[in-house]
Design a protein around this motif. Sequence first.
Motif, PDB file in Angstrom:
ATOM      1  N   ARG A  55       0.821  -1.209   0.000  1.00  0.00           N
ATOM      2  CA  ARG A  55       0.000   0.000   0.000  1.00  0.00           C
ATOM      3  C   ARG A  55       0.861   1.267   0.000  1.00  0.00           C
ATOM      4  O   ARG A  55       0.512   2.258  -0.669  1.00  0.00           O
ATOM      5  CB  ARG A  55      -0.916   0.001   1.222  1.00  0.00           C
ATOM      6  CG  ARG A  55      -1.844   1.206   1.262  1.00  0.00           C
ATOM      7  CD  ARG A  55      -2.850   1.100   2.388  1.00  0.00           C
ATOM      8  NE  ARG A  55      -3.721   2.262   2.429  1.00  0.00           N
ATOM      9  CZ  ARG A  55      -4.750   2.379   3.252  1.00  0.00           C
ATOM     10  NH1 ARG A  55      -5.061   1.405   4.085  1.00  0.00           N
ATOM     11  NH2 ARG A  55      -5.494   3.459   3.229  1.00  0.00           N
TER      12      ARG A  55
ATOM     13  N   GLU B 194       0.484   4.276  -2.731  1.00  0.00           N
ATOM     14  CA  GLU B 194       0.235   5.673  -2.374  1.00  0.00           C
ATOM     15  C   GLU B 194       1.288   6.590  -2.971  1.00  0.00           C
ATOM     16  O   GLU B 194       0.996   7.737  -3.324  1.00  0.00           O
ATOM     17  CB  GLU B 194       0.192   5.805  -0.857  1.00  0.00           C
ATOM     18  CG  GLU B 194      -1.057   5.163  -0.248  1.00  0.00           C
ATOM     19  CD  GLU B 194      -1.035   5.125   1.266  1.00  0.00           C
ATOM     20  OE1 GLU B 194       0.052   5.338   1.861  1.00  0.00           O
ATOM     21  OE2 GLU B 194      -2.115   4.883   1.871  1.00  0.00           O
TER      22      GLU B 194
ATOM     23  N   ILE C 244      -6.013   4.289  -6.844  1.00  0.00           N
ATOM     24  CA  ILE C 244      -6.079   3.079  -6.030  1.00  0.00           C
ATOM     25  C   ILE C 244      -7.523   2.587  -6.062  1.00  0.00           C
ATOM     26  O   ILE C 244      -8.442   3.326  -5.701  1.00  0.00           O
ATOM     27  CB  ILE C 244      -5.622   3.351  -4.591  1.00  0.00           C
ATOM     28  CG1 ILE C 244      -4.117   3.694  -4.575  1.00  0.00           C
ATOM     29  CG2 ILE C 244      -5.897   2.150  -3.694  1.00  0.00           C
ATOM     30  CD1 ILE C 244      -3.581   4.072  -3.206  1.00  0.00           C
TER      31      ILE C 244
ATOM     32  N   THR D 295      -7.999  -1.953  -1.639  1.00  0.00           N
ATOM     33  CA  THR D 295      -7.008  -2.125  -0.576  1.00  0.00           C
ATOM     34  C   THR D 295      -7.277  -3.448   0.121  1.00  0.00           C
ATOM     35  O   THR D 295      -8.429  -3.786   0.405  1.00  0.00           O
ATOM     36  CB  THR D 295      -7.082  -0.968   0.440  1.00  0.00           C
ATOM     37  OG1 THR D 295      -6.852   0.267  -0.247  1.00  0.00           O
ATOM     38  CG2 THR D 295      -6.016  -1.119   1.510  1.00  0.00           C
TER      39      THR D 295
ATOM     40  N   ASP E 203      -0.388  -3.614   4.603  1.00  0.00           N
ATOM     41  CA  ASP E 203      -1.518  -3.674   3.686  1.00  0.00           C
ATOM     42  C   ASP E 203      -1.015  -3.649   2.242  1.00  0.00           C
ATOM     43  O   ASP E 203       0.091  -3.188   1.953  1.00  0.00           O
ATOM     44  CB  ASP E 203      -2.443  -2.479   3.902  1.00  0.00           C
ATOM     45  CG  ASP E 203      -3.244  -2.573   5.187  1.00  0.00           C
ATOM     46  OD1 ASP E 203      -3.246  -3.651   5.815  1.00  0.00           O
ATOM     47  OD2 ASP E 203      -3.849  -1.555   5.575  1.00  0.00           O
ATOM     48  N   SER E 204      -1.854  -4.134   1.358  1.00  0.00           N
ATOM     49  CA  SER E 204      -1.568  -4.090  -0.075  1.00  0.00           C
ATOM     50  C   SER E 204      -2.651  -3.275  -0.770  1.00  0.00           C
ATOM     51  O   SER E 204      -3.727  -3.060  -0.215  1.00  0.00           O
ATOM     52  CB  SER E 204      -1.512  -5.502  -0.666  1.00  0.00           C
ATOM     53  OG  SER E 204      -0.511  -6.269  -0.036  1.00  0.00           O
ATOM     54  N   ALA E 205      -2.369  -2.834  -1.976  1.00  0.00           N
ATOM     55  CA  ALA E 205      -3.359  -2.051  -2.722  1.00  0.00           C
ATOM     56  C   ALA E 205      -3.204  -2.295  -4.216  1.00  0.00           C
ATOM     57  O   ALA E 205      -2.094  -2.488  -4.719  1.00  0.00           O
ATOM     58  CB  ALA E 205      -3.210  -0.560  -2.410  1.00  0.00           C
TER      59      ALA E 205
END
Length: 272
Positions: free
Chosen positions: A149, A153, A179, A182, A195-197
């Motif tokens: 994430r 960003e 994005i 998430t 976290d990943s996105a």
Amino acid sequence: MTQGAPPLREVIARHGLSAKRALGQHFLLDPDLLARIARLAGPLDGVNVIEVGPGPGGLTRALLASDAAGVTAIELDPRAVGAVAELAAADPGRLRVVEGDALDLDLAALVPAPRAIVANLPYNAGTAMLLRWLHQAACFRSMTLMFQREVAERIVAAPGSPAYGRLAVLAALTVRGAIVLTLPPGAFSPPPKVDSAVVRLVPHEDQLQPALLAKVGRVTAAAFGQRRKMLRGSLKALGGATLAEAAGIDPSRRAETLTPAEFLSLARLLPD
């Protein structure tokens, strides 16, 4: 085609596909989430999809269930090549598996247009891959990519924000990005620490010439390489205050305050 395919955990066990940290592997196994990512890539009817790092083939299955003309899966890990090759054998003609490092491959030469990239990228190489693809953005209809994430960003960051930097500038000048999903660590096996996105990137219709984009890279590398300095200092090797003033930019400003368009103005002034 994927109807009746064995569960992904069974595929992982059979091929000894425990995730390798050295390869930045974190496998997404939930079929509903995988199908959602494939949908987030947008209409794929007639599109040749490139998937990088398919792992056990979860996203590959979702992409084959779409209207894509075909899928080319590029995988460095020989264990995963064997796992995904089973899908290719079950659906000959629509899935091609290429064993190799995507950083060493010319995707535009490998796959005919129209082409799109849809991938859960390895954490340790995703940024390097994206930087290369941004320089070839005109070759792709879209790129739907999963990152940590924090990296996602940085790709879509606006001027003045803490995440704004070289990656955001290059992305803004080549693609329209957002994005679109998430995911928490628990969605993956093994869970990453962050976290990943998923970021969806659509190239601008008009692309900068490669030489000019390379100049943008030089300017942003210098400016953000010493981001606490004023432009007169961080851009000293490229002309410093003289360069900034010629572009109509106050040399006392710092890199994070400049818009992508202002970086482009600086780059246009650099000699060939």
